[in-house]
Design an enzyme around this catalytic site. Sequence first.
Site, PDB file in Angstrom:
ATOM      1  N   HIS A  66      33.717  31.789  -2.303  1.00  0.00           N
ATOM      2  CA  HIS A  66      33.327  30.431  -1.944  1.00  0.00           C
ATOM      3  C   HIS A  66      32.245  29.876  -2.859  1.00  0.00           C
ATOM      4  O   HIS A  66      31.406  30.617  -3.365  1.00  0.00           O
ATOM      5  CB  HIS A  66      32.795  30.404  -0.508  1.00  0.00           C
ATOM      6  CG  HIS A  66      33.769  30.906   0.498  1.00  0.00           C
ATOM      7  ND1 HIS A  66      33.375  31.477   1.679  1.00  0.00           N
ATOM      8  CD2 HIS A  66      35.125  30.957   0.508  1.00  0.00           C
ATOM      9  CE1 HIS A  66      34.438  31.832   2.386  1.00  0.00           C
ATOM     10  NE2 HIS A  66      35.512  31.531   1.680  1.00  0.00           N
ATOM     11  N   LYS A  75      22.235  31.625  -3.071  1.00  0.00           N
ATOM     12  CA  LYS A  75      22.290  32.422  -1.836  1.00  0.00           C
ATOM     13  C   LYS A  75      21.529  33.721  -2.020  1.00  0.00           C
ATOM     14  O   LYS A  75      21.742  34.433  -3.000  1.00  0.00           O
ATOM     15  CB  LYS A  75      23.743  32.734  -1.468  1.00  0.00           C
ATOM     16  CG  LYS A  75      24.578  31.504  -1.159  1.00  0.00           C
ATOM     17  CD  LYS A  75      26.022  31.858  -0.881  1.00  0.00           C
ATOM     18  CE  LYS A  75      26.832  30.600  -0.587  1.00  0.00           C
ATOM     19  NZ  LYS A  75      28.248  30.897  -0.381  1.00  0.00           N
ATOM     20  N   TYR A 135      22.424  35.272   5.180  1.00  0.00           N
ATOM     21  CA  TYR A 135      22.108  34.691   3.879  1.00  0.00           C
ATOM     22  C   TYR A 135      21.378  33.368   4.021  1.00  0.00           C
ATOM     23  O   TYR A 135      21.618  32.593   4.915  1.00  0.00           O
ATOM     24  CB  TYR A 135      23.334  34.560   2.981  1.00  0.00           C
ATOM     25  CG  TYR A 135      24.502  33.759   3.505  1.00  0.00           C
ATOM     26  CD1 TYR A 135      24.773  32.489   3.009  1.00  0.00           C
ATOM     27  CD2 TYR A 135      25.354  34.297   4.463  1.00  0.00           C
ATOM     28  CE1 TYR A 135      25.860  31.769   3.463  1.00  0.00           C
ATOM     29  CE2 TYR A 135      26.446  33.585   4.913  1.00  0.00           C
ATOM     30  CZ  TYR A 135      26.692  32.315   4.423  1.00  0.00           C
ATOM     31  OH  TYR A 135      27.774  31.604   4.874  1.00  0.00           O
ATOM     32  N   ASP A 172      40.837  31.214   2.648  1.00  0.00           N
ATOM     33  CA  ASP A 172      40.755  32.237   1.611  1.00  0.00           C
ATOM     34  C   ASP A 172      42.127  32.641   1.078  1.00  0.00           C
ATOM     35  O   ASP A 172      42.256  33.002  -0.087  1.00  0.00           O
ATOM     36  CB  ASP A 172      39.982  33.453   2.132  1.00  0.00           C
ATOM     37  CG  ASP A 172      38.521  33.103   2.423  1.00  0.00           C
ATOM     38  OD1 ASP A 172      38.038  32.080   1.914  1.00  0.00           O
ATOM     39  OD2 ASP A 172      37.883  33.855   3.172  1.00  0.00           O
TER      40      ASP A 172
END
Length: 185
Positions: A66, A75, A135, A172
């Site tokens: 992503h 991140k 995250y 995905d």
Amino acid sequence: MIMQVTATTIADVKIIKPDVFGDERGFFFESFNQREFAELVNGGRAVDFVQDNHSRSSKGVLRGLHYQIEQAQGKLVRVIAGEVFDVAVDIRKGSPTFGKWVGAVLSADNKLQMWVPPGFAHGFVVTSDSAEFLYKTTDYWAREHERCIAWNDPEVGIEWPIGFEPVLSEKDRSGKLLRNAEVYS
């Protein structure tokens, strides 16, 4: 010193190992320190995290790869239960490492973190029975800007440490090959 930083084969992606203090009562560590992060990880530049995310996934679940084409997110990722194989793919057009990837095992036991700066696609696969993944992001999630690169793009060639077909979301399963994806200029 609160953390030890290890460079990866892609200079901007870093592995962070916190100093953990433990005894018979348990353990303590700082999972983030703005001053040390800026100095040791981000070339002296402060980073502002605006959102924290927490996911739980079962063994074999693969999330990614992503990224956001606008409102690019840096991140800082870690695992608080279980284990994952975590991956960052450089999608900065013109970068000498464009299309290259780095991966690391992150687990509750090793307490490692990975810094995935803006300009990278990110994903992970759960290698333990389940995993909880945390995250911090440097920009807000924006559905309209989110994109996905195929987890199994042969030109990227990620060596996922699994011997089975992963469990994927519809998003995905629909990831694009890097050569057909929108990337950063």
